[in-house]
Design a protein around this motif. Structure first.
Motif, PDB file in Angstrom:
ATOM      1  N   PRO A 223      33.544  27.060 -15.592  1.00 56.83           N
ATOM      2  CA  PRO A 223      32.765  26.122 -14.465  1.00 56.83           C
ATOM      3  C   PRO A 223      32.994  24.489 -14.547  1.00 56.83           C
ATOM      4  CG  PRO A 223      31.241  26.912 -16.311  1.00 56.83           C
ATOM      5  CD  PRO A 223      32.334  27.335 -16.343  1.00 56.83           C
ATOM      6  N   HIS A 224      33.138  24.214 -13.343  1.00 60.69           N
ATOM      7  CA  HIS A 224      33.398  22.568 -13.337  1.00 60.69           C
ATOM      8  C   HIS A 224      31.872  21.943 -13.759  1.00 60.69           C
ATOM      9  CE1 HIS A 224      34.001  18.681 -11.940  1.00 60.69           C
ATOM     10  NE2 HIS A 224      34.953  19.045 -11.373  1.00 60.69           N
ATOM     11  N   PRO A 225      32.032  21.139 -14.726  1.00 59.76           N
ATOM     12  CA  PRO A 225      30.668  20.371 -15.465  1.00 59.76           C
ATOM     13  C   PRO A 225      29.751  19.788 -14.174  1.00 59.76           C
ATOM     14  CG  PRO A 225      32.819  19.219 -15.987  1.00 59.76           C
ATOM     15  CD  PRO A 225      33.314  20.326 -15.158  1.00 59.76           C
ATOM     16  N   SER A 226      30.400  19.210 -13.139  1.00 63.27           N
ATOM     17  CA  SER A 226      29.577  18.612 -11.976  1.00 63.27           C
ATOM     18  C   SER A 226      29.320  19.687 -10.904  1.00 63.27           C
ATOM     19  CB  SER A 226      30.085  17.432 -11.482  1.00 63.27           C
ATOM     20  OG  SER A 226      30.382  16.620 -12.468  1.00 63.27           O
ATOM     21  N   THR A 227      30.146  20.637 -10.399  1.00 66.10           N
ATOM     22  CA  THR A 227      29.726  21.410  -9.293  1.00 66.10           C
ATOM     23  C   THR A 227      29.617  22.713  -9.650  1.00 66.10           C
ATOM     24  OG1 THR A 227      32.305  21.746  -8.896  1.00 66.10           O
ATOM     25  CG2 THR A 227      31.270  19.688  -7.951  1.00 66.10           C
ATOM     26  N   GLN A 228      29.797  23.342 -10.729  1.00 68.79           N
ATOM     27  CA  GLN A 228      29.796  24.628 -11.290  1.00 68.79           C
ATOM     28  C   GLN A 228      30.828  25.512 -10.473  1.00 68.79           C
ATOM     29  OE1 GLN A 228      27.959  25.272 -14.080  1.00 68.79           O
ATOM     30  NE2 GLN A 228      27.871  23.357 -13.882  1.00 68.79           N
ATOM     31  N   GLU A 229      31.863  24.990  -9.618  1.00 71.20           N
ATOM     32  CA  GLU A 229      32.893  25.640  -9.048  1.00 71.20           C
ATOM     33  C   GLU A 229      33.814  26.183 -10.160  1.00 71.20           C
ATOM     34  OE1 GLU A 229      34.424  23.531  -5.887  1.00 71.20           O
ATOM     35  OE2 GLU A 229      32.767  23.707  -4.795  1.00 71.20           O
ATOM     36  N   LYS A 230      34.443  27.386  -9.980  1.00 68.46           N
ATOM     37  CA  LYS A 230      35.393  27.952 -11.062  1.00 68.46           C
ATOM     38  C   LYS A 230      36.564  27.134 -11.018  1.00 68.46           C
ATOM     39  CE  LYS A 230      34.178  32.670 -10.312  1.00 68.46           C
ATOM     40  NZ  LYS A 230      34.736  34.028  -9.656  1.00 68.46           N
TER      41      LYS A 230
END
Length: 367
Positions: A223-230
């Motif tokens: 997960p992206h640390p800011s957006t939680q997107e993959k």
């Protein structure tokens, strides 16, 4: 013909005069500066050729380096790179586009040494850009960890910064990656994937970021640390090919899903047979490919070892020549062909290529 000879002699005389007089002290025009720096960036050899062709009318490479020196080149994240990306984002918004990039990192070996800079600072120690005081407790650096982003839909790439390290643990490495991703998110640059090579430290780093390489719980993303997107993980195909070759060559025997043996001895037998007969069966296999440990970093040796031509040659020796040393090579032939095809579409560079050399898309995924 006479005019042509005269013009050539005149040009040669001008070149000689220019060499005697040296480079002009006049300030270079902005257009010439831009052209020189762009050409030298793409190809220093091409730049030197053009410079010699035009009697050294272009500035010396040392002059170009002095122009580059206006950018702060100390370890850490490069401020100018993020400023350039901000301008890319602003320009893309005008055309309703997003700045999509892939994030890349790699370690480069450098020589251990200490150097004193013109400002009196001593460099050569481990440095993460925190302006630490140099002392005997800080080890000398042996590698540079370089981070870079590459555009997915345009033709540009830009380094984000570098860090001087002496080996790096997964916690520190994952922390630097998170920091870079957060900084990119703050300027609205979207990171789609992370590309890196395959040492064990990088696998540990990916696990620390949240990925999993367990076959029963495979998650090749984190997960992206800011957006939680993959953010999908892509291991560099050339390095993976070398690891596959090294694994087969070191262990000698692997097992496929059906329990059949994939054996290195068939590749060795083919190389020995070709050396004995004095010809090759339509492949590039030599003894250098068998003694790969002497040149482990050469991708060409790994690609030529696990290639369709080698698989075809082993199959020919088994089915048509009926040679005893190639009996039971079916699983090895199948394995080599699978690896060759996977490498082809993962390493594809031409969008219009055919077959397995074409890039993977939703239209050819089943094929």
């Amino acid at each position: 013909m006479i005019k042509k000879i005269r013009s050539q002699k005149k040009r040669q005389w001008k070149c000689q005069q220019n060499k005697k007089q040296g480079i002009s002290k006049a300030k270079y025009p902005a257009a010439l500066r831009s052209f020189a720096m762009t050409l030298h960036f793409y190809s220093p050899k091409a730049y030197e050729f053009v410079r010699q062709k035009f009697c050294k009318a272009l500035p010396d490479p040392n002059t170009l380096r002095s122009w580059y020196s206006s950018i702060d080149g100390t370890p850490g994240f490069t401020f100018e790179s993020f400023e350039a990306l901000k301008k890319k984002v602003v320009a893309s918004k005008k055309s309703n586009k997003k700045v999509l990039v892939t994030f890349m990192l790699d370690e480069i070996s450098i020589k251990k040494s200490l150097q004193r800079l013109p400002n009196g600072k001593i460099c050569g120690y481990v440095d993460f850009g925190s302006e630490m005081e140099s002392n005997d407790t800080i080890p000398l650096t042996k590698d540079a960890l370089v981070m870079m982003v590459v555009s997915l839909d345009e033709s540009w790439k830009i380094p984000l910064g570098y860090f001087l390290i002496n080996g790096i643990d997964s916690a520190t490495n994952s922390g630097l990656i998170r920091e870079a991703l957060i900084r990119l998110h703050e300027i609205e640059v979207e990171v789609v994937s992370l590309t890196l090579d395959g040492p064990s430290e990088h696998f540990a780093t990916m696990r620390a970021l949240g990925a999993s390489f367990d076959l029963l719980n495979l998650k090749p993303f984190f997960p992206h640390p800011s957006t939680q997107e993959k953010i999908h993980i892509i291991f560099y195909a050339c390095h993976m090919l070398k690891l596959v070759r090294n694994t087969l060559g070191d262990l000698k025997i692997l097992k496929d899903a059906e329990g059949n043996s994939i054996e290195w001895r068939f590749i060795e037998a083919l190389a020995q047979l070709q050396k004995k007969e004095g010809l090759r069966a339509g492949n590039k296999l030599k003894m250098a490919h068998i003694h790969y440990w002497k040149m482990k970093m050469k991708v060409a040796l790994a690609a030529q070892t696990l290639s369709d031509s080698v698989a075809d040659s082993i199959e020919f020796c088994d089915k048509y020549l009926n040679l005893v040393e190639f009996k039971g090579s079916e699983a090895t032939v199948k394995f080599i062909r699978c690896i060759n095809r996977i490498f082809d579409f993962l390493n594809s560079r031409n969008f219009f290529a055919k077959g397995f050399k074409a890039p993977l898309t939703k239209f050819n995924e089943e094929f």
